[in-house]
Design a protein around this motif. Structure first.
Motif, PDB file in Angstrom:
ATOM      1  N   LYS A  23       0.608  -1.340   0.193  1.00  0.00           N
ATOM      2  CA  LYS A  23      -0.119  -0.734  -0.180  1.00  0.00           C
ATOM      3  C   LYS A  23       0.917   1.240   0.250  1.00  0.00           C
ATOM      4  O   LYS A  23       1.868   1.016   0.847  1.00  0.00           O
ATOM      5  N   GLU A  24       1.084   2.067  -1.229  1.00  0.00           N
ATOM      6  CA  GLU A  24       1.687   2.966  -1.177  1.00  0.00           C
ATOM      7  C   GLU A  24       1.055   4.109  -1.951  1.00  0.00           C
ATOM      8  O   GLU A  24      -0.033   4.048  -2.366  1.00  0.00           O
ATOM      9  N   GLY A  29      -5.014   6.924  -9.389  1.00  0.00           N
ATOM     10  CA  GLY A  29      -5.723   6.639 -10.389  1.00  0.00           C
ATOM     11  C   GLY A  29      -3.738   5.357 -10.451  1.00  0.00           C
ATOM     12  O   GLY A  29      -4.054   4.779 -11.993  1.00  0.00           O
ATOM     13  N   GLN A  30      -3.554   5.064  -9.708  1.00  0.00           N
ATOM     14  CA  GLN A  30      -2.234   4.391 -10.394  1.00  0.00           C
ATOM     15  C   GLN A  30      -2.441   3.213  -9.659  1.00  0.00           C
ATOM     16  O   GLN A  30      -2.963   2.732  -8.774  1.00  0.00           O
ATOM     17  N   GLY A  31      -0.936   2.264  -9.402  1.00  0.00           N
ATOM     18  CA  GLY A  31      -0.541   1.208  -8.828  1.00  0.00           C
ATOM     19  C   GLY A  31      -1.474  -0.044  -9.534  1.00  0.00           C
ATOM     20  O   GLY A  31      -1.596   0.301 -10.693  1.00  0.00           O
ATOM     21  N   GLY A  32      -1.479  -1.678  -9.551  1.00  0.00           N
ATOM     22  CA  GLY A  32      -1.653  -2.363 -10.459  1.00  0.00           C
ATOM     23  C   GLY A  32      -0.998  -3.527  -9.553  1.00  0.00           C
ATOM     24  O   GLY A  32       0.005  -3.497  -9.059  1.00  0.00           O
ATOM     25  N   LEU A  33      -0.924  -4.923 -10.975  1.00  0.00           N
ATOM     26  CA  LEU A  33      -0.006  -6.259  -9.895  1.00  0.00           C
ATOM     27  C   LEU A  33       1.042  -5.853 -11.635  1.00  0.00           C
ATOM     28  O   LEU A  33       0.948  -5.760 -12.492  1.00  0.00           O
ATOM     29  N   LEU A  44      -1.266  -0.945  -4.213  1.00  0.00           N
ATOM     30  CA  LEU A  44      -2.680  -0.485  -4.256  1.00  0.00           C
ATOM     31  C   LEU A  44      -2.122   1.243  -3.886  1.00  0.00           C
ATOM     32  O   LEU A  44      -1.448   1.732  -3.604  1.00  0.00           O
ATOM     33  N   ASP A  45      -2.738   1.971  -4.788  1.00  0.00           N
ATOM     34  CA  ASP A  45      -1.630   3.454  -4.844  1.00  0.00           C
ATOM     35  C   ASP A  45      -3.806   4.203  -3.700  1.00  0.00           C
ATOM     36  O   ASP A  45      -4.522   4.099  -3.573  1.00  0.00           O
TER      37      ASP A  45
END
Length: 88
Positions: A23-24, A29-33, A44-45
């Motif tokens: 979790k950062e 609208g960012q993040g992902g696998l 996880l944004d």
């Protein structure tokens, strides 16, 4: 079921499947696998709204679990994955 609860349950499902969850704050609208060699990491944004966080988790589930039908999920969770679990 609210989006925060959905996110928590989807994060637990990812962790059960061996995905490391980080979790950062990433600006929204960012993040992902991501895949690094044999390791899967889900970012996880924390700056995203609750719907986007849950949708990002659902997309990661869609990429991680091939046979989702073989897993018991609460109906609300299954419906959310069906709706948001693919790139769209």
């Amino acid at each position: 079921m609210d989006y925060i609860t959905i996110t928590q349950q989807l994060l637990a499902l990812l962790a059960e499947r061996g995905v490391e969850v980080r979790k950062e704050p990433m600006g929204g609208g960012q993040g992902g696998l991501c895949c690094f060699k044999d390791k899967r990491v889900f970012f996880l944004d924390q700056d995203s709204d609750s719907l986007e966080m849950a949708a990002s988790c659902a997309r990661a589930i869609g990429k991680t679990i091939e046979d989702i039908e073989g897993i018991y999920l609460k109906p609300a969770i299954r419906e959310f994955i069906d709706k948001y679990g693919t790139e769209g």
